[in-house]
Design a protein around this motif. Structure first.
Motif, mmCIF file in Angstrom:
data_model
loop_
_atom_site.group_PDB
_atom_site.id
_atom_site.type_symbol
_atom_site.label_atom_id
_atom_site.label_comp_id
_atom_site.label_asym_id
_atom_site.label_seq_id
_atom_site.Cartn_x
_atom_site.Cartn_y
_atom_site.Cartn_z
ATOM 1 N N ALA A 200 0.829 -1.206 0.000
ATOM 2 C CA ALA A 200 0.000 0.000 0.000
ATOM 3 C C ALA A 200 0.864 1.258 0.000
ATOM 4 N N GLN A 201 0.390 2.248 -0.726
ATOM 5 C CA GLN A 201 1.072 3.541 -0.789
ATOM 6 C C GLN A 201 0.776 4.347 0.476
ATOM 7 N N GLU A 202 1.563 5.379 0.682
ATOM 8 C CA GLU A 202 1.444 6.189 1.895
ATOM 9 C C GLU A 202 0.031 6.747 2.089
ATOM 10 N N ASN A 203 -0.593 7.246 1.014
ATOM 11 C CA ASN A 203 -1.941 7.808 1.146
ATOM 12 C C ASN A 203 -2.969 6.728 1.503
ATOM 13 N N GLN A 204 -2.777 5.499 1.011
ATOM 14 C CA GLN A 204 -3.675 4.397 1.369
ATOM 15 C C GLN A 204 -3.536 4.058 2.855
#
Length: 133
Positions: A48-52
């Protein structure tokens, strides 16, 4: 009590997280969210990416759930990371998402879910994502 959830940014991962939140609320448990990569985090779409992850953090905080989020990148597969976290934190429950796979697909690629189900020392709750449509 501690609940470990294996999270990936997929419908199955979202189903697992949703159920884990529900279980944590019912049991007043700490929720440990594990999202890992073998080391290809920049190209691993299951990492998962940081915003997720920030969205998950906000969601858990909004529900008032005591939680810890970990994103290990240590060269281990996802099953190892979930099982290790469950052992380290003496988990009472593991929640995972399942997806449909063909028998040949399981034979060739193995199954993270199957390994967790077979090797976990605590109960495992496996959930499916809702069907599209």
């Amino acid at each position: 009590m501690t609940i470990v959830v294996g999270y990936v940014p997929t419908p199955e991962g979202e189903a697992a997280l949703t159920q884990a939140i529900e279980e944590a609320r019912k049991l007043n448990a700490t929720l440990l969210v594990i999202n890992s990569s073998k080391g290809e985090a920049l190209v691993d779409n299951r990492y998962a990416q940081e915003n997720q992850m920030q969205g998950i953090e906000e969601r858990l905080a909004a529900h008032g759930i005591d939680h810890v989020i970990k994103q290990p990148v240590r060269g281990h597969d996802a099953a190892t990371e979930v099982l290790d976290a469950a052992e380290e934190h003496n988990a009472d429950l593991i929640v995972i998402g399942l997806r449909r796979r063909t028998p040949v697909g399981k034979l060739i690629m193995g199954s993270t879910s199957q390994r967790i189900l077979l090797e976990a020392d605590c109960p495992v709750l496996a959930v499916k994502a809702k069907a599209a449509g």
